[in-house]
Motif scaffolding. Sequence first.
Motif, PDB file in Angstrom:
ATOM      1  N   ARG A  88       0.600   7.485   2.106  1.00  0.00           N
ATOM      2  CA  ARG A  88       0.276   8.786   1.467  1.00  0.00           C
ATOM      3  C   ARG A  88      -0.250   9.798   2.254  1.00  0.00           C
ATOM      4  O   ARG A  88      -0.063  11.180   2.027  1.00  0.00           O
ATOM      5  CB  ARG A  88      -0.806   8.254   0.160  1.00  0.00           C
ATOM      6  N   ALA A 132      -0.618   1.590   2.500  1.00  0.00           N
ATOM      7  CA  ALA A 132      -0.073   2.571   1.343  1.00  0.00           C
ATOM      8  C   ALA A 132      -0.968   3.785   1.344  1.00  0.00           C
ATOM      9  O   ALA A 132      -0.047   4.805   1.467  1.00  0.00           O
ATOM     10  CB  ALA A 132      -0.482   1.684  -0.132  1.00  0.00           C
ATOM     11  N   ARG A 135       7.527   2.940  -8.610  1.00  0.00           N
ATOM     12  CA  ARG A 135       7.552   4.322  -9.516  1.00  0.00           C
ATOM     13  C   ARG A 135       8.959   4.966  -9.009  1.00  0.00           C
ATOM     14  O   ARG A 135       9.474   5.434  -9.992  1.00  0.00           O
ATOM     15  CB  ARG A 135       6.474   4.957  -9.279  1.00  0.00           C
ATOM     16  N   ASN A 143       8.528   5.259  -0.178  1.00  0.00           N
ATOM     17  CA  ASN A 143       8.874   4.974  -1.454  1.00  0.00           C
ATOM     18  C   ASN A 143       8.141   3.818  -2.140  1.00  0.00           C
ATOM     19  O   ASN A 143       7.455   3.025  -1.441  1.00  0.00           O
ATOM     20  CB  ASN A 143      10.521   4.584  -1.616  1.00  0.00           C
ATOM     21  N   THR A 144       7.935   3.893  -3.446  1.00  0.00           N
ATOM     22  CA  THR A 144       7.260   3.066  -4.552  1.00  0.00           C
ATOM     23  C   THR A 144       8.285   2.592  -5.341  1.00  0.00           C
ATOM     24  O   THR A 144       9.294   2.970  -5.854  1.00  0.00           O
ATOM     25  CB  THR A 144       5.941   3.818  -4.993  1.00  0.00           C
ATOM     26  N   HIS A 193       7.907  -4.372   2.859  1.00  0.00           N
ATOM     27  CA  HIS A 193       7.895  -3.278   1.752  1.00  0.00           C
ATOM     28  C   HIS A 193       9.174  -3.060   1.213  1.00  0.00           C
ATOM     29  O   HIS A 193       9.330  -2.926   0.028  1.00  0.00           O
ATOM     30  CB  HIS A 193       7.212  -1.960   2.459  1.00  0.00           C
TER      31      HIS A 193
END
Length: 504
Positions: free
Chosen positions: A15, A11, A393, A390-391, A315
């Motif tokens: 980022r 992660a 969220r 992507n997440t 993921h």
Amino acid sequence: MSEECCPGDFASCVRREFPALDRKVYLDSACIGVAPVRAVRAVTDLVQGMQYCTAESGTEMHGRLNELRASARPLAARLIGAEASDIALVESATHGLKIALESLPLHAGDEVLLPDLEFIQLGVMCRQLEDRGITVRTVPHDPSGRIGVDAVRAELTPAVKVLALSSVQWTNGFRADLADLSELCRGRGVWLLVDAAQHVGALPFDVRRTPVDLLVCGGHKWLCSPFGTGFLYLAPAARPRLRRPLAGFFAARPPARTWGEAFLRPDLTPLRAYEFTDDAHAWETGGTGNYPGAVGLSAALSLFLELRPQRVEAHLRTLTDYLIEGLDRLGFTVVSPREARHRSGIVTFGTGRAAGDLHLLRALLTAGIAVGVRYTSGVGGVRVSCHLYNTLRDVDALLEAAEDWRRGPRRTTAPRARTRQLPRAAAQIVRQRALIDALDDDLMGIVTARGGVSRGIRRSRTEGALSRTDLAREREVVERFHDRLGQDGTRLALELLRMCKGDT
């Protein structure tokens, strides 16, 4: 980036590589991916080197560019379990398909088979074979939008010499039973040509476990390469039976250690016996290549190798599971397959009407959520493509916007026009801020690069017993900034000179 990503730090690595996406919901990688920081820096470094003529001569620069371009081959090979000698670099998936189809030893009366869900470019390429007397036929999809092995088997007449298909279909994300299709083709003596543009980068692919004859992959989708480029895999057993395309001298063996050295020989003539390598390199165009694209592809490939394809797939599975569950809860029709073996990074869903899908698309785009709508042969809808950056969220944002659309316009005392404008303005600000963040990243990278060049100049001055500072040159820099930006430019130039002096 100089530092490699730790596989356990998935992660935070993502980022760092995709900072602009912290403020943007981008779910459209099946159309075009977002370039990682390392790829942008690689391209920037290359073009700045061209701008400032960092090589001793044009000949040296061209040789260096060819070496940089070639570095993408072993990285692409590692990603799919091949050897560097099996990889040819191409300018796009279209370019790769053209080379692949022209290389196949086809004759009048032969047939090519492809699913009726295929991306239009494969259809365009195959239809052009009809000028050579070759027939192109399609395999129909079943009511659930799948192309089964039995359906392909039913169409494999003795005249069929090629099965051409995408390993992941572009409209509904259906992943083919490629291992079974590979076995079927080998047993029938049929060439297997795979378009993996919607597969590689999102899902693992290993040509040792799933043998294919030819595989094409563009770089700008799931591999996140910032320029038009890609690669073509040619199986070692297939190459001796393939036709050689027309190629330039860079695809031939030089009559010296390098072509640069060959140009120095007085006996060099244009009409000579050229010897081509047996490697896939011989299927490249053989001229001046897309060097920025190749270095961008190399950098992007390095990221996927560090993160590992299996981690990326896990993921994506988490995101797509969550998305499908949310769409079911909201009552939308999920068009994509649900079985794990047929899943990909693409989830397509519908409202029940094509007009409704387009209306929902406009609502999602207005809300600042990048998705698409795609159809082929009646199969498709709103296409969501979740990728490594992507997440959950992002998925929540999509589901909330889709739920708002389904509920319809809410009653409000504000004027109707104002109700429409507010979401659009907010979404526009989000996009503009993401661009500002990306530009700031570029600025910081350029300042860092400038400091490195400045330190190199100071070392050269020290070695040449010159003064550490050239005041006339500094005045020239300040005046140039002042002429373009006024007094603010003067202050900026002075600050850059201070920051970039460094120690020697």
